[in-house]
Design an enzyme around this catalytic site. Structure first.
Site, PDB file in Angstrom:
ATOM      1  N   HIS A  59      41.034 -25.962 -33.769  1.00 47.12           N
ATOM      2  CA  HIS A  59      42.088 -26.830 -33.892  1.00 47.12           C
ATOM      3  C   HIS A  59      43.319 -25.667 -34.286  1.00 47.12           C
ATOM      4  CE1 HIS A  59      39.933 -29.600 -35.673  1.00 47.12           C
ATOM      5  NE2 HIS A  59      38.734 -29.640 -35.832  1.00 47.12           N
TER       6      HIS A  59
ATOM      7  N   THR B  29      32.205 -34.355 -33.675  1.00 49.43           N
ATOM      8  CA  THR B  29      31.304 -34.182 -33.531  1.00 49.43           C
ATOM      9  C   THR B  29      30.193 -35.557 -34.496  1.00 49.43           C
ATOM     10  OG1 THR B  29      31.252 -32.783 -31.768  1.00 49.43           O
ATOM     11  CG2 THR B  29      29.335 -33.204 -31.908  1.00 49.43           C
TER      12      THR B  29
ATOM     13  N   HIS C 165      29.364 -27.492 -39.180  1.00 48.92           N
ATOM     14  CA  HIS C 165      30.072 -28.932 -38.889  1.00 48.92           C
ATOM     15  C   HIS C 165      30.296 -29.033 -40.511  1.00 48.92           C
ATOM     16  CE1 HIS C 165      32.526 -32.537 -38.516  1.00 48.92           C
ATOM     17  NE2 HIS C 165      32.094 -31.917 -36.635  1.00 48.92           N
TER      18      HIS C 165
ATOM     19  N   GLU D 104      30.782 -24.572 -26.777  1.00 51.08           N
ATOM     20  CA  GLU D 104      30.068 -25.767 -26.896  1.00 51.08           C
ATOM     21  C   GLU D 104      30.445 -26.799 -26.266  1.00 51.08           C
ATOM     22  OE1 GLU D 104      30.805 -25.646 -32.007  1.00 51.08           O
ATOM     23  OE2 GLU D 104      32.174 -27.583 -30.896  1.00 51.08           O
TER      24      GLU D 104
HETATM   25  N1  PXP Z   1      28.724 -26.882 -35.411  1.00 46.07           N
HETATM   26  C1  PXP Z   1      29.312 -27.478 -34.036  1.00 46.07           C
HETATM   27  C2  PXP Z   1      28.391 -27.562 -32.478  1.00 46.07           C
HETATM   28  C3  PXP Z   1      30.703 -28.715 -34.103  1.00 46.07           C
HETATM   29  O1  PXP Z   1      31.211 -29.553 -33.313  1.00 46.07           O
HETATM   30  C4  PXP Z   1      31.760 -28.230 -34.863  1.00 46.07           C
HETATM   31  C5  PXP Z   1      32.986 -29.030 -34.219  1.00 46.07           C
HETATM   32  O2  PXP Z   1      33.410 -29.328 -33.445  1.00 46.07           O
HETATM   33  C6  PXP Z   1      31.698 -27.652 -35.692  1.00 46.07           C
HETATM   34  C7  PXP Z   1      30.526 -26.808 -35.412  1.00 46.07           C
HETATM   35  C8  PXP Z   1      32.415 -26.702 -36.239  1.00 46.07           C
HETATM   36  O3  PXP Z   1      32.744 -27.844 -37.473  1.00 46.07           O
HETATM   37  P1  PXP Z   1      33.962 -27.953 -39.120  1.00 46.07           P
HETATM   38  O4  PXP Z   1      35.512 -27.702 -37.236  1.00 46.07           O
HETATM   39  O5  PXP Z   1      34.050 -29.069 -39.210  1.00 46.07           O
HETATM   40  O6  PXP Z   1      33.766 -26.471 -39.177  1.00 46.07           O
END
Ligand code: PXP
Length: 255
Positions: A16, A107, A197, A76
């Site tokens: 971000h 995602t 996530h 990722e």
């Molecule tokens: N893990 C995976 C596999 C993800 O795709 C993401 C989002 O890019 C995250 C963790 C982190 O999620 P968040 O940004 O909501 O903390």
């Protein structure tokens, strides 16, 4: 004798910061600088998602992260030929394979591993042969874990989005139970278990307290919070909450 839980690592996702940079073009704010600050603030690793549409992290960011980081980079990526070639070129510490749809904001769900063995198997083999630790991003769904293990993936990352999105109460408790059961199953069949996530200060403790989970990947909340209080404060507080929940879980295991 007291049970000593495996340490819990924190991977910080810096996507971000790139989103903000891309809003104006140019190079500021720089996700690589953010990654180094995150490490200085307590991150054990850095996660970056190179999406097919390059909406945040770009190819040059991966190159610069690989050159700058002294901690593991978790890349990722979707299971495409293009991403496979990029991963094999840069050889990050880990690759987390995620499902990707162009029109999604983030995602949305885990990979359907069961049923996609023919596509995922060779990718896992190629990345593993190159020394990359492969993780599959899955929902807390036991058949998906079994399919991941059957393909020889060493790691799964459980999607915590449904737990984080659920309102506090029975719905959230049910999601937490599903995650706990899945994490225990993953460990029982020999998979290293990560989770991530949507995690924030109010949701991280219950996930950190699950003994089978050894790594959390957190991005959006941490970067948003860092805008308000700075990276050191945001990551420091997240670490404290994780470590406290882990220590409490250790106490419970021992008693
Ligand atoms: N893990 C995976 C596999 C993800 O795709 C993401 C989002 O890019 C995250 C963790 C982190 O999620 P968040 O940004 O909501 O903390």
């Amino acid at each position: 004798m007291s049970a000593v839980l495996l340490p819990l690592r924190l991977g910080v996702n810096i996507d971000h910061v790139a989103t903000l940079r891309n809003a104006r073009g140019g190079g500021h704010p720089d996700p690589v600088r953010a990654a180094l600050l995150a490490v200085a603030s307590g991150a054990d690793g850095i996660t970056a998602h190179l999406r097919e549409d390059r909406r945040h992290i770009r190819d040059a960011d991966i190159e610069r992260l690989m050159a700058a980081l002294t901690v593991p980079l978790n890349l990722e990526m979707a299971a495409t030929g293009e991403m496979r070639a990029i991963a094999l070129k840069h050889r990050p510490h880990a690759c987390c394979i995620v499902p990707e749809r162009r029109e999604e904001v983030t995602t949305e769900g885990g990979l359907a591993v069961a049923g996609q063995e023919a596509a995922l198997g060779p990718l896992i083999d190629d990345l593993s042969t190159a020394g990359i630790r492969v993780s599959l991003f899955v929902d807390a769904d036991l058949p998906q874990l079994d399919a991941a293990a059957a393909l020889g993936a060493p790691v799964v990352e459980l999607h915590t989005g449904r737990y984080c999105d659920a309102r506090p109460g029975p719905g959230r408790a049910e999601e937490l139970n599903r995650l706990r059961t899945a994490a225990e199953h993953a460990a029982a069949i020999g998979l290293e278990c990560h989770a991530g996530h949507g995690l924030g200060f109010d949701t991280v403790g219950n996930i950190a307290a699950i003994p089978a989970i050894v790594e959390l990947n957190i991005g959006h909340f941490l970067m948003g919070e860092a805008l308000m209080t700075g990276m050191k404060e945001a990551i420091g507080r997240m670490r404290t909450l994780m470590d406290r929940a882990r220590a409490d879980a250790e106490g419970l295991e021992a008693s």
